[in-house]
Write a protein that holds these residues in place. Sequence first.
Motif, PDB file in Angstrom:
ATOM      1  N   LEU A  40       0.822  -1.202   0.000  1.00 59.52           N
ATOM      2  CA  LEU A  40       0.000   0.000   0.000  1.00 59.52           C
ATOM      3  C   LEU A  40       0.857   1.253   0.000  1.00 59.52           C
ATOM      4  O   LEU A  40       0.598   2.200  -0.755  1.00 59.52           O
ATOM      5  N   TYR A  41       1.870   1.282   0.845  1.00 59.03           N
ATOM      6  CA  TYR A  41       2.732   2.463   0.963  1.00 59.03           C
ATOM      7  C   TYR A  41       3.400   2.801  -0.366  1.00 59.03           C
ATOM      8  O   TYR A  41       3.400   3.962  -0.805  1.00 59.03           O
ATOM      9  N   MET A  42       3.941   1.801  -1.046  1.00 65.23           N
ATOM     10  CA  MET A  42       4.663   2.086  -2.292  1.00 65.23           C
ATOM     11  C   MET A  42       3.706   2.455  -3.417  1.00 65.23           C
ATOM     12  O   MET A  42       3.982   3.375  -4.199  1.00 65.23           O
ATOM     13  N   ALA A  43       2.567   1.772  -3.514  1.00 62.59           N
ATOM     14  CA  ALA A  43       1.609   2.099  -4.575  1.00 62.59           C
ATOM     15  C   ALA A  43       1.016   3.491  -4.366  1.00 62.59           C
ATOM     16  O   ALA A  43       0.920   4.283  -5.313  1.00 62.59           O
ATOM     17  N   ALA A  44       0.626   3.801  -3.133  1.00 67.24           N
ATOM     18  CA  ALA A  44       0.063   5.126  -2.857  1.00 67.24           C
ATOM     19  C   ALA A  44       1.102   6.221  -3.068  1.00 67.24           C
ATOM     20  O   ALA A  44       0.781   7.308  -3.578  1.00 67.24           O
ATOM     21  N   SER A  45       2.346   5.944  -2.703  1.00 69.58           N
ATOM     22  CA  SER A  45       3.407   6.938  -2.896  1.00 69.58           C
ATOM     23  C   SER A  45       3.663   7.184  -4.375  1.00 69.58           C
ATOM     24  O   SER A  45       3.908   8.323  -4.796  1.00 69.58           O
ATOM     25  N   ALA A  46       3.613   6.121  -5.187  1.00 69.31           N
ATOM     26  CA  ALA A  46       3.788   6.292  -6.629  1.00 69.31           C
ATOM     27  C   ALA A  46       2.743   7.255  -7.186  1.00 69.31           C
ATOM     28  O   ALA A  46       3.057   8.162  -7.971  1.00 69.31           O
ATOM     29  N   LEU A  47       1.490   7.080  -6.759  1.00 61.75           N
ATOM     30  CA  LEU A  47       0.434   7.975  -7.221  1.00 61.75           C
ATOM     31  C   LEU A  47       0.624   9.386  -6.688  1.00 61.75           C
ATOM     32  O   LEU A  47       0.327  10.365  -7.382  1.00 61.75           O
ATOM     33  N   ALA A  48       1.117   9.515  -5.464  1.00 56.33           N
ATOM     34  CA  ALA A  48       1.351  10.848  -4.891  1.00 56.33           C
ATOM     35  C   ALA A  48       2.405  11.607  -5.689  1.00 56.33           C
ATOM     36  O   ALA A  48       2.273  12.819  -5.919  1.00 56.33           O
ATOM     37  N   PHE A  49       3.448  10.906  -6.128  1.00 63.94           N
ATOM     38  CA  PHE A  49       4.451  11.557  -6.987  1.00 63.94           C
ATOM     39  C   PHE A  49       3.852  11.894  -8.347  1.00 63.94           C
ATOM     40  O   PHE A  49       4.085  12.993  -8.880  1.00 63.94           O
ATOM     41  N   GLU A  50       3.075  10.986  -8.904  1.00 68.52           N
ATOM     42  CA  GLU A  50       2.485  11.238 -10.224  1.00 68.52           C
ATOM     43  C   GLU A  50       1.502  12.399 -10.190  1.00 68.52           C
ATOM     44  O   GLU A  50       1.425  13.176 -11.151  1.00 68.52           O
ATOM     45  N   ARG A  51       0.769  12.545  -9.092  1.00 66.25           N
ATOM     46  CA  ARG A  51      -0.228  13.615  -8.979  1.00 66.25           C
ATOM     47  C   ARG A  51       0.381  14.918  -8.459  1.00 66.25           C
ATOM     48  O   ARG A  51      -0.332  15.889  -8.197  1.00 66.25           O
ATOM     49  N   ASN A  52       1.692  14.954  -8.280  1.00 61.57           N
ATOM     50  CA  ASN A  52       2.404  16.156  -7.820  1.00 61.57           C
ATOM     51  C   ASN A  52       1.996  16.570  -6.418  1.00 61.57           C
ATOM     52  O   ASN A  52       2.014  17.746  -6.058  1.00 61.57           O
ATOM     53  N   ARG A  53       1.638  15.604  -5.595  1.00 62.15           N
ATOM     54  CA  ARG A  53       1.373  15.888  -4.183  1.00 62.15           C
ATOM     55  C   ARG A  53       2.681  15.973  -3.405  1.00 62.15           C
ATOM     56  O   ARG A  53       2.781  16.696  -2.418  1.00 62.15           O
ATOM     57  N   ILE A  54       3.663  15.197  -3.822  1.00 63.63           N
ATOM     58  CA  ILE A  54       5.005  15.249  -3.249  1.00 63.63           C
ATOM     59  C   ILE A  54       6.009  15.213  -4.388  1.00 63.63           C
ATOM     60  O   ILE A  54       5.685  14.824  -5.520  1.00 63.63           O
ATOM     61  N   GLY A  55       7.232  15.620  -4.106  1.00 68.18           N
ATOM     62  CA  GLY A  55       8.299  15.615  -5.103  1.00 68.18           C
ATOM     63  C   GLY A  55       9.583  15.118  -4.475  1.00 68.18           C
ATOM     64  O   GLY A  55       9.633  14.786  -3.288  1.00 68.18           O
ATOM     65  N   VAL A  56      10.623  15.060  -5.273  1.00 68.63           N
ATOM     66  CA  VAL A  56      11.943  14.703  -4.761  1.00 68.63           C
ATOM     67  C   VAL A  56      12.971  15.547  -5.508  1.00 68.63           C
ATOM     68  O   VAL A  56      12.860  15.763  -6.718  1.00 68.63           O
ATOM     69  N   ASN A  57      13.939  16.057  -4.750  1.00 69.28           N
ATOM     70  CA  ASN A  57      14.892  17.013  -5.310  1.00 69.28           C
ATOM     71  C   ASN A  57      16.312  16.671  -4.904  1.00 69.28           C
ATOM     72  O   ASN A  57      16.559  16.209  -3.783  1.00 69.28           O
ATOM     73  N   GLN A  58      17.227  16.908  -5.827  1.00 67.72           N
ATOM     74  CA  GLN A  58      18.649  16.858  -5.507  1.00 67.72           C
ATOM     75  C   GLN A  58      19.141  18.301  -5.385  1.00 67.72           C
ATOM     76  O   GLN A  58      19.084  19.068  -6.351  1.00 67.72           O
ATOM     77  N   VAL A  59      19.572  18.645  -4.187  1.00 69.61           N
ATOM     78  CA  VAL A  59      20.079  19.988  -3.910  1.00 69.61           C
ATOM     79  C   VAL A  59      21.596  19.917  -3.786  1.00 69.61           C
ATOM     80  O   VAL A  59      22.115  19.226  -2.908  1.00 69.61           O
ATOM     81  N   LEU A  60      22.293  20.610  -4.670  1.00 68.13           N
ATOM     82  CA  LEU A  60      23.754  20.674  -4.623  1.00 68.13           C
ATOM     83  C   LEU A  60      24.163  21.976  -3.949  1.00 68.13           C
ATOM     84  O   LEU A  60      23.753  23.059  -4.377  1.00 68.13           O
ATOM     85  N   ALA A  61      24.928  21.860  -2.878  1.00 66.02           N
ATOM     86  CA  ALA A  61      25.364  23.036  -2.126  1.00 66.02           C
ATOM     87  C   ALA A  61      26.866  22.976  -1.909  1.00 66.02           C
ATOM     88  O   ALA A  61      27.478  21.895  -1.924  1.00 66.02           O
ATOM     89  N   VAL A  62      27.456  24.128  -1.689  1.00 62.77           N
ATOM     90  CA  VAL A  62      28.899  24.259  -1.498  1.00 62.77           C
ATOM     91  C   VAL A  62      29.163  24.998  -0.189  1.00 62.77           C
ATOM     92  O   VAL A  62      28.439  25.946   0.151  1.00 62.77           O
ATOM     93  N   ARG A  63      30.183  24.551   0.538  1.00 66.55           N
ATOM     94  CA  ARG A  63      30.660  25.359   1.659  1.00 66.55           C
ATOM     95  C   ARG A  63      31.620  26.391   1.077  1.00 66.55           C
ATOM     96  O   ARG A  63      32.730  26.035   0.637  1.00 66.55           O
ATOM     97  N   PRO A  64      31.230  27.660   1.028  1.00 66.22           N
ATOM     98  CA  PRO A  64      32.031  28.645   0.299  1.00 66.22           C
ATOM     99  C   PRO A  64      33.400  28.860   0.958  1.00 66.22           C
ATOM    100  O   PRO A  64      33.478  29.041   2.182  1.00 66.22           O
ATOM    101  N   PRO A  65      34.470  28.841   0.180  1.00 66.26           N
ATOM    102  CA  PRO A  65      35.778  29.213   0.744  1.00 66.26           C
ATOM    103  C   PRO A  65      35.864  30.724   0.923  1.00 66.26           C
ATOM    104  O   PRO A  65      35.000  31.477   0.443  1.00 66.26           O
TER     105      PRO A  65
END
Length: 429
Positions: free
Chosen positions: A389-414
Amino acid sequence: MADAALRLKSLVEQLIGVPLPVRIRAWDGSQAGPPGVPTLVVRNRRAVRRLLWRPGELGLARAWVSGDLDIEGDLYAVLELIAGLVWERGEDARSLAQAARDPEVRAAARGLVKLAGLPLPPAPPREEVRRARSHLHTKRSDRRAISHHYDVGNDFYEIVLGPSMVYSCAYWEDGGTLEDAQRDKLELVSRKLALTPGQRLLDVGCGWGSMAVHAAREHGVSVVGITLSQEQAAFARKRVADEGLTDRVEIRVQDYRDVADGPYDAISSIGMAEHVGAERYLEYARDLYRLLKPGGRLLNHQIARRPQGDESAYNVDEFIDAYVFPDGELAPVGSTVTQLERAGFEVRDVESIREHYALTLRRWVVNLEAEWGRAVKLTSAGRARVWRLYMAASALAFERNRIGVNQVLAVRPPETGRSGLPLRARTWN
């Protein structure tokens, strides 16, 4: 009684104010509802009592996990049909409160109580986690939460995840396999971090060691992977040894707050930050900043929810909190970026890969269903039902744009202010 399905359908529709989009088959064998659509199987009166005592998502989940409620037909189709009833209506607290004062609604509720039998609250399924909210995200509570989710058994996870043993969103191309897509995700992370031989990488929430092994084997870096799961650590250490990488990869059972051997050249955090919690997120970001050398890069791969009207409220999915990720919290991507920059990072890139997670989850569901009997033997029928149930419902939540997933690239500035990134930053694509 030979008409339980029709009575149940009528009372529920009176209660919610809209027609039920699925067919119902009740415990007495009766059926009601539109033909040609998936069927919701109500196996006993206890299922109705569960919904009466906890209306909405959690009551449905308890009935599903216990086996009191089942589905005949396509699980995704049923979830699509009832999504508006469970998600959209469940979020409108004002309309629900108004409905509760309606005499017809109250009469329908009384009818359901009579249909359900003795209105005693059934005990929750044993797979449900119950704990005190006052201990959110201490080191001890985090260890318990991680153990609940990840120490289910490595054999069970091998069924779901496949040979890659990567438990996060893959990075797909048309026609590729799950293993190809997970390898490509690990390589994408490695390229964003610009890993080169001789560097030190900290992999926070290393899981079963997939990123650590990939980075050491393909890019020649030395890796420290940390997890709070004993079973994950045991699996990852064996994997490292089998790959002949013990001189370059160390797997620790350790909280990120206890890592003290920085600085590292790069840090990856893939699918881990969802466990941190809003109250601890700035602390998490500052700890990673402290562990990174000036000019070093952080790749934070994290599920996000959509912003809500009251961001001060405790936002949690009842089903996932009770059965899947205890104490897990999702934040909007804007909040994540803000907290990282408050900690001192410079955020350089944000990439949404939302559709990729829907594809990944659907593939995991296929894996689970293909070895259902073995999965039940390795865990329990309830636990396997939780995951389906968790995986099937989550798949639909991503497809319906209820949740998303992001890769955030950050730098510790010198101190020089030079980020070290190329002028055309997305060279990794």
